[in-house]
Design an enzyme around this catalytic site. Sequence first.
Site, short mmCIF file in Angstrom:
data_model
loop_
_atom_site.label_atom_id
_atom_site.label_comp_id
_atom_site.label_asym_id
_atom_site.label_seq_id
_atom_site.Cartn_x
_atom_site.Cartn_y
_atom_site.Cartn_z
N TYR A 157 0.85 -1.21 0.00
CA TYR A 157 0.00 0.00 0.00
C TYR A 157 0.88 1.25 0.00
CZ TYR A 157 -3.35 3.52 1.68
OH TYR A 157 -4.12 4.66 1.81
N1 LIG Z 1 -9.56 6.73 5.41
C1 LIG Z 1 -8.28 6.78 5.73
O1 LIG Z 1 -7.90 6.57 6.89
C2 LIG Z 1 -7.27 7.12 4.66
C3 LIG Z 1 -5.99 7.52 5.08
C4 LIG Z 1 -5.06 7.85 4.11
C5 LIG Z 1 -5.39 7.79 2.77
N2 LIG Z 1 -6.62 7.37 2.38
C6 LIG Z 1 -6.92 7.31 0.95
O2 LIG Z 1 -8.07 8.09 0.70
C7 LIG Z 1 -8.67 7.64 -0.52
C8 LIG Z 1 -10.17 7.57 -0.30
O3 LIG Z 1 -10.46 6.50 0.58
P1 LIG Z 1 -11.57 6.64 1.70
O4 LIG Z 1 -10.87 6.85 2.97
O5 LIG Z 1 -12.61 7.60 1.29
O6 LIG Z 1 -12.13 5.15 1.73
P2 LIG Z 1 -13.52 4.53 1.25
O7 LIG Z 1 -14.64 5.16 2.00
O8 LIG Z 1 -13.33 3.06 1.34
O9 LIG Z 1 -13.61 4.96 -0.27
C9 LIG Z 1 -12.76 4.39 -1.24
C10 LIG Z 1 -13.33 4.69 -2.60
O10 LIG Z 1 -12.47 4.09 -3.59
C11 LIG Z 1 -13.28 3.46 -4.55
N3 LIG Z 1 -12.57 2.36 -5.19
C12 LIG Z 1 -11.93 1.34 -4.61
N4 LIG Z 1 -11.44 0.49 -5.55
C13 LIG Z 1 -11.80 1.02 -6.75
C14 LIG Z 1 -11.61 0.62 -8.09
N5 LIG Z 1 -10.98 -0.53 -8.43
N6 LIG Z 1 -12.11 1.39 -9.08
C15 LIG Z 1 -12.77 2.52 -8.79
N7 LIG Z 1 -12.99 2.97 -7.53
C16 LIG Z 1 -12.52 2.21 -6.53
C17 LIG Z 1 -14.51 2.96 -3.76
O11 LIG Z 1 -15.63 2.86 -4.63
P3 LIG Z 1 -16.28 1.47 -5.11
O12 LIG Z 1 -16.04 0.46 -4.03
O13 LIG Z 1 -17.70 1.82 -5.33
O14 LIG Z 1 -15.54 1.18 -6.39
C18 LIG Z 1 -14.72 4.11 -2.80
O15 LIG Z 1 -15.55 5.10 -3.38
C19 LIG Z 1 -7.99 6.32 -0.87
O16 LIG Z 1 -7.07 6.54 -1.90
C20 LIG Z 1 -7.25 5.94 0.42
O17 LIG Z 1 -6.10 5.20 0.12
C21 LIG Z 1 -7.58 7.04 3.31
#
Ligand SMILES: NC(=O)c1ccc[n+]([C@@H]2O[C@H](COP(=O)([O-])OP(=O)(O)OC[C@H]3O[C@@H](n4cnc5c(N)ncnc54)[C@H](OP(=O)(O)O)[C@@H]3O)[C@@H](O)[C@H]2O)c1
Length: 257
Positions: A157
């Site tokens: 990751y």
């Molecule tokens: N939450 C945290 O603690 C955190 C911390 C650091 C960074 N991030 C980053 O923030 C970003 C957003 O994540 P989040 O925290 O909002 O998590 P989340 O609520 O799980 O949302 C992740 C999103 O990514 C989409 N996704 C996953 N695989 C995909 C694929 N193959 N094609 C298209 N869309 C895809 C999902 O949509 P579908 O499942 O509908 O495709 C969902 O809308 C990510 O890049 C994550 O790595 C999150």
Amino acid sequence: MESSKTKVAIVTGASSGIGQAVARKFAAGGWALALGARRVEAVTALADELSQRHGVRARARMMDLRAPNTINAFVEMTLAEFGGVDAVINCAGLALGREAADKGDVEEWMTMIETDYVGPIRLIRKALPSMREKGSGHIINIGALAALYPHPGSAVYASSKQALRAFLACVREDTLGSGVRVTNIDPGITRTGFAHVRFRGDTAAVEGLMKGFRPLEPEDVAECVWFAATLPSRVNIDQITVLPTDQTSPTRLHKSS
Ligand SMILES: NC(=O)c1ccc[n+]([C@@H]2O[C@H](COP(=O)([O-])OP(=O)(O)OC[C@H]3O[C@@H](n4cnc5c(N)ncnc54)[C@H](OP(=O)(O)O)[C@@H]3O)[C@@H](O)[C@H]2O)c1
């Protein structure tokens, strides 16, 4: 009411978490939106809601970052329907598992690499020529704090996010003088579906992580995206690292007892 100056954003990952909060923020700010994710029902419902609430044009489409044809169709649909794109905001991403590098599931590793690196570079490659042609545009990526510090259980990751960070820095070099801006935003722990996916649906593990901890809310990250996107076109925010007050690194959290 939409005018010829209405700005247009592609938002990936708009079915959940940060992407959904970004879509809400930009719709409230009057932007037209092309929303993508695999869960097309969720993005369609959001597009309908935002169109009605804010009077903006919002379209939804199934887009899987692991399926190049869906990325290409998504960008083509946006360019055809909106006549251009002002910002590509890549919020889609995921982590799977926390095993050490000698124990991780290689298929899950490939899913992370394809979702967090390969798909986004395809998306950017597809959208960038229209931005260069127009002489403006903004690539905004949600990276991760995990990319910045070596820490256990995160080799694939963290390195996928780090690779995309390096790619974006080079895109910034390649587009110098074109009017295109490139921003990477690395959040710490944020209250979204992310931990649920990472822990493969283990609710107790998610609750254990969050117990006594005050994470970022997705709206906090959306605020950073909005800040970068709405500064004057002469200003490029290269990098934002945004953390909960109670976190300093991927492994160092303050929790109330
Ligand atoms: N939450 C945290 O603690 C955190 C911390 C650091 C960074 N991030 C980053 O923030 C970003 C957003 O994540 P989040 O925290 O909002 O998590 P989340 O609520 O799980 O949302 C992740 C999103 O990514 C989409 N996704 C996953 N695989 C995909 C694929 N193959 N094609 C298209 N869309 C895809 C999902 O949509 P579908 O499942 O509908 O495709 C969902 O809308 C990510 O890049 C994550 O790595 C999150």
